[in-house]
Design a protein around this motif. Structure first.
Motif, PDB file in Angstrom:
ATOM      1  N   GLN A  74       0.852  -1.180   0.000  1.00 50.71           N
ATOM      2  CA  GLN A  74       0.000   0.000   0.000  1.00 50.71           C
ATOM      3  C   GLN A  74       0.888   1.230   0.000  1.00 50.71           C
ATOM      4  O   GLN A  74       1.649   1.474   0.939  1.00 50.71           O
ATOM      5  CB  GLN A  74      -0.906   0.021   1.239  1.00 50.71           C
ATOM      6  N   ASN A  75       0.789   2.007  -1.068  1.00 50.85           N
ATOM      7  CA  ASN A  75       1.659   3.172  -1.226  1.00 50.85           C
ATOM      8  C   ASN A  75       0.839   4.355  -1.713  1.00 50.85           C
ATOM      9  O   ASN A  75       0.314   4.336  -2.825  1.00 50.85           O
ATOM     10  CB  ASN A  75       2.776   2.861  -2.229  1.00 50.85           C
ATOM     11  N   ARG A  76       0.699   5.356  -0.850  1.00 51.71           N
ATOM     12  CA  ARG A  76      -0.039   6.576  -1.196  1.00 51.71           C
ATOM     13  C   ARG A  76      -1.453   6.263  -1.691  1.00 51.71           C
ATOM     14  O   ARG A  76      -1.923   6.831  -2.682  1.00 51.71           O
ATOM     15  CB  ARG A  76       0.724   7.389  -2.233  1.00 51.71           C
ATOM     16  N   GLN A  87      -2.522   3.621  -3.095  1.00 50.80           N
ATOM     17  CA  GLN A  87      -2.579   2.650  -4.184  1.00 50.80           C
ATOM     18  C   GLN A  87      -2.075   1.288  -3.702  1.00 50.80           C
ATOM     19  O   GLN A  87      -1.185   1.207  -2.856  1.00 50.80           O
ATOM     20  CB  GLN A  87      -1.727   3.121  -5.365  1.00 50.80           C
ATOM     21  N   VAL A  89      -0.393  -2.304  -4.923  1.00 48.43           N
ATOM     22  CA  VAL A  89       0.323  -2.985  -6.007  1.00 48.43           C
ATOM     23  C   VAL A  89       0.895  -4.284  -5.469  1.00 48.43           C
ATOM     24  O   VAL A  89       1.196  -4.407  -4.277  1.00 48.43           O
ATOM     25  CB  VAL A  89       1.453  -2.112  -6.599  1.00 48.43           C
ATOM     26  N   GLU A 108       7.769  -3.951  -8.235  1.00 56.13           N
ATOM     27  CA  GLU A 108       6.335  -3.954  -8.563  1.00 56.13           C
ATOM     28  C   GLU A 108       6.061  -4.852  -9.766  1.00 56.13           C
ATOM     29  O   GLU A 108       6.805  -4.852 -10.746  1.00 56.13           O
ATOM     30  CB  GLU A 108       5.871  -2.535  -8.871  1.00 56.13           C
TER      31      GLU A 108
END
Length: 285
Positions: free
Chosen positions: A149-151, A153, A155, A163
């Motif tokens: 979980q990044n910002r 989003q 992936v 990624e």
């Protein structure tokens, strides 16, 4: 394309009369003669090229060579693929844009490698020709490890923290969730840690990377477990033992602090609404 073998191994042809007879039977005496002529023609073209012949004439000679090789039976007949698990057959053929019957000597194998490694699941690829008519591909695919979980989003990342560019990550919802800017680089450590205690790991909702130094675990029931920077494995195993033997996670807790080496600090939610702290000496790593 027909005759695509997704799990085939490149053929190994033994030397000797039987191999030669099999080749003769496949392409015929006439085609074999033309194939020899084409190879001889290739050598002649090389000499002409080094002699300073204009490039336009060289291009014409190349076209003639391709035509001669196709008549000799050097055309794509089958695609042999090794190592394909998640890359679909349709994706692979679309990336290469090859068709059965094309002259096999015209293929740019380095270009094929680049195109294959641009596919989501392909980490590396080796492409080769096996004359008279086989194109061989050996794939090494990525292994999904966790969801990052990044910002805002989500992936999927592999074991190297890279990624995997997927349009739909729903099939991987069961993977561990990691949060934090540097979480992908340390996700293998977390997954290895969780595997030590499978029963407790089923209660872990996410791993949150804190300050680039350690992990917090969010458990079912909104319980945060603060792991130490040093020896998190021992702290996690101790927590699992207390959960099994003393039903620790059944209590009304908000935070379980394992950062100190000689104690466990428990923060609950009393009826008054404020946090209460409880120190359990001798029960921590």
């Amino acid at each position: 394309m027909s005759r695509v073998n997704p799990n085939a191994k490149p053929k190994t042809r033994k030397k000797g009369r039987k191999t030669q007879a099999g080749l003769l039977q496949r392409i015929g005496w006439r085609r074999l003669a033309k194939g020899g002529a084409a190879l001889g023609f290739l050598g002649g073209c090389a000499l002409i090229w080094t002699s300073g012949l204009p490039q336009s004439l060289w291009v014409d000679l190349q076209k003639k060579l391709v035509a001669e090789s196709a008549e000799a039976g050097l055309v794509l007949d089958e695609l042999l693929v090794v190592g394909r698990k998640r890359t679909s057959q349709e994706e692979l053929i679309a990336a290469l844009d090859v068709r059965q019957g094309q002259p096999i000597l015209t293929y740019d194998l380095e270009s094929f490698r680049v195109k294959l490694e641009a596919l989501p699941w392909v980490k590396s690829a080796v492409v080769g020709r096996q004359l008279p008519g086989s194109l061989t591909i050996q794939l090494v695919e990525r292994e999904p490890l966790a969801v990052w979980q990044n910002r805002g989003q989500l992936v999927v990342i592999d074991q190297h923290g890279e990624e995997i560019p997927l349009s739909d990550i729903r099939p991987f919802a069961a993977l561990p969730l990691v949060v934090g800017p540097d979480a992908p680089q340390h996700a293998v450590e977390l997954v290895t840690l969780l595997a030590r205690e499978p029963e407790l790991s089923e209660k872990v909702v996410a791993g949150v990377r804190i300050g680039g130094r350690r992990w917090n675990l969010r458990l079912i029931g909104d319980i945060d477990v603060q792991l130490p920077e040093s020896a998190p494995e021992e702290a996690y195993s101790q927590l699992a033992r207390l959960a099994r033997e003393h039903d620790l996670l059944e209590r009304d807790l908000r935070v379980i602090d394992l950062r100190l080496p000689d104690r466990m600090i428990l923060h609950g939610v009393p009826e008054g609404g404020g946090d209460e702290g409880e120190q359990a000496k001798g029960q921590a790593t």
